[in-house]
Scaffold this motif. Structure first.
Motif: not given
Length: 215
Positions: A90-98
């Protein structure tokens, strides 16, 4: 004061004595609650308390004087998980969305377990957790634009190995981005008064959840 999915830091517990023991313990440990999508009651804000497991969710109300601070999903983009938690999907995905340029057109941020952990530092995200997002859409989003946005978000989720669930917040309530992108004849709109089917969320009458005396 407070919109759905905002996190409220409380300066004292608003819970009645007959609330579940786990709810009292949760607020004693971490004094945060989430604003629920519901009508205010007698000037009190609808909130939800989360416990240690998914089955522990408790609906309550908080008054303005019991609120110390409000943290919106957008503010949590400036927060980072602890170093030993950054590798969770979930945190890896959030970082990628930036880095998703199409998403940068909107105000957005994490909700759910990821948002709660970023706000409170309490580990609530697991290896199997979805990433829940809120995207604010005050102006109408065409289904084609929604489909393109969804594809970009899903691509970031696939790279991170995490499922991403997205709600578009319209003036009348929230809709699932995936439903609007599918261009169905009617879409489920989540409002303070409950869900309803609408042709176009932006044409629906905005709902005012402000305090209702006697509710």
């Amino acid at each position: 004061m407070g919109r759905p999915h905002d996190l409220l830091k409380l300066n004292r517990s608003p819970l009645a004595s007959d609330a579940p023991a786990w709810a009292h313990a949760a607020l004693s440990r971490i004094p945060f609650a989430v604003v629920r999508r519901a009508v205010y009651a007698n000037a009190a804000i609808p909130i939800g308390i989360r416990g240690d497991v998914r089955t522990q969710r408790y609906a309550a109300y908080a008054r303005r004087e019991e609120i110390e601070a409000i943290v919106g999903p957008e503010q949590l983009l400036a927060a980072a998980p602890s170093a030993d938690r950054r590798g969770l999907g979930a945190f890896v995905a959030l970082a990628g969305l930036r880095a998703v340029r199409r998403l940068a057109r909107y105000q957005w941020g994490p909700t759910g377990s990821a948002g709660f952990e970023l706000a409170t530092r309490l580990p609530t995200v697991s290896a199997s957790s979805d990433l829940d997002l809120l995207v604010r859409a005050p102006d109408e989003v065409a289904p084609g634009e929604a489909a393109a946005l969804l594809a970009d978000i899903q691509a970031a989720g696939a790279m991170a190995g995490a499922r991403i669930d997205v709600q578009l917040e319209t003036p009348a309530g929230a809709i699932a981005l995936s439903e609007w992108a599918a261009a169905k004849p009617r879409t489920m709109l989540r409002t303070p008064n409950g869900p309803c089917l609408v042709d176009n969320p932006w044409s629906a009458q905005p709902v005012d959840p402000s305090p209702v005396r006697g509710a």
